[in-house]
Scaffold this motif. Structure first.
Motif, PDB file in Angstrom:
ATOM      1  N   ARG A  17       0.854  -1.200   0.000  1.00  0.00           N
ATOM      2  CA  ARG A  17       0.000   0.000   0.000  1.00  0.00           C
ATOM      3  C   ARG A  17       0.878   1.234   0.000  1.00  0.00           C
ATOM      4  NH1 ARG A  17      -0.839   4.187   2.248  1.00  0.00           N
ATOM      5  NH2 ARG A  17       0.790   3.601   3.734  1.00  0.00           N
ATOM      6  N   MET A  18       0.557   2.162  -0.790  1.00  0.00           N
ATOM      7  CA  MET A  18       1.262   3.449  -0.790  1.00  0.00           C
ATOM      8  C   MET A  18       0.288   4.501  -1.296  1.00  0.00           C
ATOM      9  SD  MET A  18       3.517   3.195  -4.263  1.00  0.00           S
ATOM     10  CE  MET A  18       3.568   4.991  -4.461  1.00  0.00           C
ATOM     11  N   SER A  19       0.516   5.723  -0.938  1.00  0.00           N
ATOM     12  CA  SER A  19      -0.346   6.790  -1.439  1.00  0.00           C
ATOM     13  C   SER A  19      -0.045   6.973  -2.916  1.00  0.00           C
ATOM     14  CB  SER A  19      -0.120   8.077  -0.646  1.00  0.00           C
ATOM     15  OG  SER A  19      -0.575   7.883   0.667  1.00  0.00           O
ATOM     16  N   ARG A  21      -0.630   8.688  -6.482  1.00  0.00           N
ATOM     17  CA  ARG A  21      -1.049  10.038  -6.908  1.00  0.00           C
ATOM     18  C   ARG A  21      -1.166  10.167  -8.415  1.00  0.00           C
ATOM     19  NH1 ARG A  21       2.309  10.766  -2.257  1.00  0.00           N
ATOM     20  NH2 ARG A  21       1.068  11.519  -0.498  1.00  0.00           N
ATOM     21  N   TYR A  92      -7.222  18.618  12.309  1.00  0.00           N
ATOM     22  CA  TYR A  92      -6.488  17.438  11.874  1.00  0.00           C
ATOM     23  C   TYR A  92      -4.995  17.622  12.126  1.00  0.00           C
ATOM     24  CZ  TYR A  92      -4.831  13.587   9.062  1.00  0.00           C
ATOM     25  OH  TYR A  92      -4.198  12.452   8.662  1.00  0.00           O
ATOM     26  N   ASN A 133      -4.957  16.786  -6.269  1.00  0.00           N
ATOM     27  CA  ASN A 133      -5.815  16.249  -5.202  1.00  0.00           C
ATOM     28  C   ASN A 133      -7.284  16.398  -5.569  1.00  0.00           C
ATOM     29  OD1 ASN A 133      -4.617  15.398  -2.443  1.00  0.00           O
ATOM     30  ND2 ASN A 133      -3.348  17.166  -3.025  1.00  0.00           N
ATOM     31  N   PHE A 137      -6.638  12.713  -8.424  1.00  0.00           N
ATOM     32  CA  PHE A 137      -5.470  12.193  -9.153  1.00  0.00           C
ATOM     33  C   PHE A 137      -5.893  11.358 -10.370  1.00  0.00           C
ATOM     34  CE2 PHE A 137      -4.059  12.635  -4.654  1.00  0.00           C
ATOM     35  CZ  PHE A 137      -3.108  13.613  -4.836  1.00  0.00           C
ATOM     36  N   CYS A 178      -5.389   6.749  -2.410  1.00  0.00           N
ATOM     37  CA  CYS A 178      -4.707   7.855  -1.721  1.00  0.00           C
ATOM     38  C   CYS A 178      -5.705   8.499  -0.761  1.00  0.00           C
ATOM     39  CB  CYS A 178      -4.183   8.915  -2.694  1.00  0.00           C
ATOM     40  SG  CYS A 178      -3.170  10.168  -1.846  1.00  0.00           S
ATOM     41  N   PRO A 179      -5.440   8.406   0.551  1.00  0.00           N
ATOM     42  CA  PRO A 179      -6.310   9.122   1.496  1.00  0.00           C
ATOM     43  C   PRO A 179      -6.044  10.608   1.314  1.00  0.00           C
ATOM     44  CG  PRO A 179      -4.407   8.202   2.656  1.00  0.00           C
ATOM     45  CD  PRO A 179      -4.284   7.778   1.210  1.00  0.00           C
ATOM     46  N   GLN A 180      -7.076  11.450   1.445  1.00  0.00           N
ATOM     47  CA  GLN A 180      -6.883  12.873   1.127  1.00  0.00           C
ATOM     48  C   GLN A 180      -7.612  13.802   2.095  1.00  0.00           C
ATOM     49  OE1 GLN A 180      -8.002  11.843  -3.236  1.00  0.00           O
ATOM     50  NE2 GLN A 180      -7.041  13.849  -3.279  1.00  0.00           N
ATOM     51  N   ALA A 181      -6.826  14.345   3.031  1.00  0.00           N
ATOM     52  CA  ALA A 181      -7.385  15.371   3.916  1.00  0.00           C
ATOM     53  C   ALA A 181      -7.494  16.703   3.175  1.00  0.00           C
ATOM     54  CB  ALA A 181      -6.515  15.518   5.156  1.00  0.00           C
ATOM     55  N   ALA A 182      -6.848  16.796   2.012  1.00  0.00           N
ATOM     56  CA  ALA A 182      -6.854  18.059   1.248  1.00  0.00           C
ATOM     57  C   ALA A 182      -8.277  18.523   0.933  1.00  0.00           C
ATOM     58  CB  ALA A 182      -6.062  17.889  -0.048  1.00  0.00           C
ATOM     59  N   CYS A 205     -12.604  12.785   5.559  1.00  0.00           N
ATOM     60  CA  CYS A 205     -11.492  12.485   4.660  1.00  0.00           C
ATOM     61  C   CYS A 205     -12.015  12.113   3.273  1.00  0.00           C
ATOM     62  CB  CYS A 205     -10.727  11.294   5.231  1.00  0.00           C
ATOM     63  SG  CYS A 205      -9.077  11.072   4.551  1.00  0.00           S
ATOM     64  N   THR A 223       7.571   7.113   0.727  1.00  0.00           N
ATOM     65  CA  THR A 223       7.753   7.953   1.921  1.00  0.00           C
ATOM     66  C   THR A 223       8.617   7.208   2.934  1.00  0.00           C
ATOM     67  OG1 THR A 223       5.541   8.833   1.582  1.00  0.00           O
ATOM     68  CG2 THR A 223       6.545   9.249   3.722  1.00  0.00           C
ATOM     69  N   ARG A 225      10.350   5.834   6.272  1.00  0.00           N
ATOM     70  CA  ARG A 225       9.889   5.617   7.651  1.00  0.00           C
ATOM     71  C   ARG A 225      11.093   5.688   8.571  1.00  0.00           C
ATOM     72  NH1 ARG A 225       5.545   5.825   4.843  1.00  0.00           N
ATOM     73  NH2 ARG A 225       3.719   4.632   5.462  1.00  0.00           N
TER      74      ARG A 225
HETATM   75  C1  LIG Z   1      -5.744  10.906   6.857  1.00  0.00           C
HETATM   76  C2  LIG Z   1      -4.739  11.123   5.761  1.00  0.00           C
HETATM   77  C3  LIG Z   1      -4.862  12.224   4.928  1.00  0.00           C
HETATM   78  C4  LIG Z   1      -3.965  12.409   3.862  1.00  0.00           C
HETATM   79  N1  LIG Z   1      -4.160  13.455   3.007  1.00  0.00           N
HETATM   80  C5  LIG Z   1      -3.404  13.530   1.880  1.00  0.00           C
HETATM   81  C6  LIG Z   1      -3.717  14.496   0.893  1.00  0.00           C
HETATM   82  O1  LIG Z   1      -4.622  15.300   1.022  1.00  0.00           O
HETATM   83  N2  LIG Z   1      -2.983  14.502  -0.253  1.00  0.00           N
HETATM   84  C7  LIG Z   1      -1.949  13.611  -0.455  1.00  0.00           C
HETATM   85  O2  LIG Z   1      -1.321  13.655  -1.524  1.00  0.00           O
HETATM   86  N3  LIG Z   1      -1.628  12.689   0.494  1.00  0.00           N
HETATM   87  C8  LIG Z   1      -2.342  12.609   1.631  1.00  0.00           C
HETATM   88  N4  LIG Z   1      -2.091  11.639   2.565  1.00  0.00           N
HETATM   89  C9  LIG Z   1      -1.033  10.674   2.309  1.00  0.00           C
HETATM   90  C10 LIG Z   1       0.156  10.838   3.225  1.00  0.00           C
HETATM   91  O3  LIG Z   1       0.932  11.913   2.783  1.00  0.00           O
HETATM   92  C11 LIG Z   1       0.923   9.506   3.191  1.00  0.00           C
HETATM   93  O4  LIG Z   1       0.087   8.498   3.694  1.00  0.00           O
HETATM   94  C12 LIG Z   1       2.183   9.523   4.017  1.00  0.00           C
HETATM   95  O5  LIG Z   1       3.104  10.444   3.477  1.00  0.00           O
HETATM   96  C13 LIG Z   1       2.814   8.121   4.009  1.00  0.00           C
HETATM   97  O6  LIG Z   1       3.076   7.701   2.691  1.00  0.00           O
HETATM   98  P1  LIG Z   1       2.425   6.402   2.064  1.00  0.00           P
HETATM   99  O7  LIG Z   1       0.942   6.481   2.251  1.00  0.00           O
HETATM  100  O8  LIG Z   1       2.808   6.430   0.605  1.00  0.00           O
HETATM  101  O9  LIG Z   1       2.996   5.217   2.783  1.00  0.00           O
HETATM  102  C14 LIG Z   1      -2.909  11.481   3.660  1.00  0.00           C
HETATM  103  C15 LIG Z   1      -2.782  10.397   4.546  1.00  0.00           C
HETATM  104  C16 LIG Z   1      -3.679  10.220   5.576  1.00  0.00           C
HETATM  105  C17 LIG Z   1      -3.538   9.017   6.477  1.00  0.00           C
END
Ligand SMILES: Cc1cc2nc3c(=O)[nH]c(=O)nc-3n(C[C@H](O)[C@H](O)[C@H](O)COP(=O)(O)O)c2cc1C
Length: 236
Positions: A17-19, A21, A92, A133, A137, A178-182, A205, A223, A225
């Protein structure tokens, strides 16, 4: 991250799993999304049953919302005074970032922009990348988790575990997320378009979900760790 044959299915889902984009336009069947959202509900929860609502956007509804929020994002850049209208629905982020977390956050941000060749002074490019965002994406499916404002922090924790399960279940179906709080700051636009009101509902979210675009440079960002010894403290 390369995964060896000996890894369990759980390891594979967690470690792959990875974010993501950048997504392809390959559609995801409604039945698959439904299965993921249903199975994810197996998450542990202090508050049962599921005290939130998940909104699944596709097609024209998704496109119209993206269009409206991208326009608001552009307008906000042109007039910072509009920021008042776009308050986060809940805290947040910390009020003030502090070391070493501030440094790690910056390192991640610049790591991603660096990979994309975006320099610190290239504000237009940064704005355009951030705006991706608000197009999920290019994913064919966008999710929004929303909850009643009367719920407190415990529901946010429960929702977080549910969202993690959604992301892991998606991996089981060959999908990425990709989770997105944006999206949260634009809840005054998002909520009414989905038939909700901001005075009683908080947008928790957003999440993009679809097939990763393997050719996209941005998806090559991992990213970093911190080592487990930095945050795990054994007490014998
Ligand atoms: C609740 C939450 C909100 C996030 N919001 C954004 C976002 O708005 N845009 C984005 O590009 N990444 C967002 N991320 C992704 C994080 O940047 C990412 O999970 C973190 O850097 C770790 O990288 P990985 O998910 O690739 O392992 C969010 C992650 C979480 C858990």
């Amino acid at each position: 991250m390369p995964l060896t044959e000996s890894r369990s299915d759980a390891d594979r889902a967690i470690l792959s799993r990875m974010s993501t984009r950048a997504f392809t336009s390959e559609p995801v069947p409604r039945s698959v999304i439904g299965q993921i959202l249903s199975d994810a509900a197996a998450a542990s929860a202090l508050v049962a049953p599921i005290p939130w609502h998940m909104h699944v956007l596709q097609g024209d509804v998704l496109r119209q919302l993206c269009h409206a929020v991208c326009a608001a994002h552009d307008a906000l850049r042109a007039d910072a005074g509009l920021r008042e209208a776009y308050q986060e629905p809940y805290d947040y982020y910390p009020e003030q970032w502090f070391s070493p977390y501030l440094d790690r956050r910056r390192e991640n941000g610049w790591g991603l922009y660096g990979l994309l060749g975006i320099g610190k002074s290239e504000k237009d490019k940064m704005h355009a990348q951030h705006q991706r965002n608000y197009r999920f994406f290019d994913a064919p499916v966008g999710l929004f988790l929303a909850m009643d404002r009367k719920h407190g922090g415990e529901t946010l924790l429960d929702a977080g575990r549910y969202l993690q399960n959604v992301m892991l279940q998606a991996r089981g179906h060959g999908l990425h997320t990709c989770p997105q709080a944006a999206w949260n700051m634009f809840s005054p636009i998002v909520l009414p378009q989905l038939g909700m009101r901001g005075d009683d509902t908080a947008l928790v979210c957003g999440m993009s979900i679809g097939h990763a675009d393997a050719a996209a440079l941005v998806n090559g960002y991992y990213t970093p760790r911190v080592p487990v010894a930095d945050f795990c403290h054994w007490r014998d």
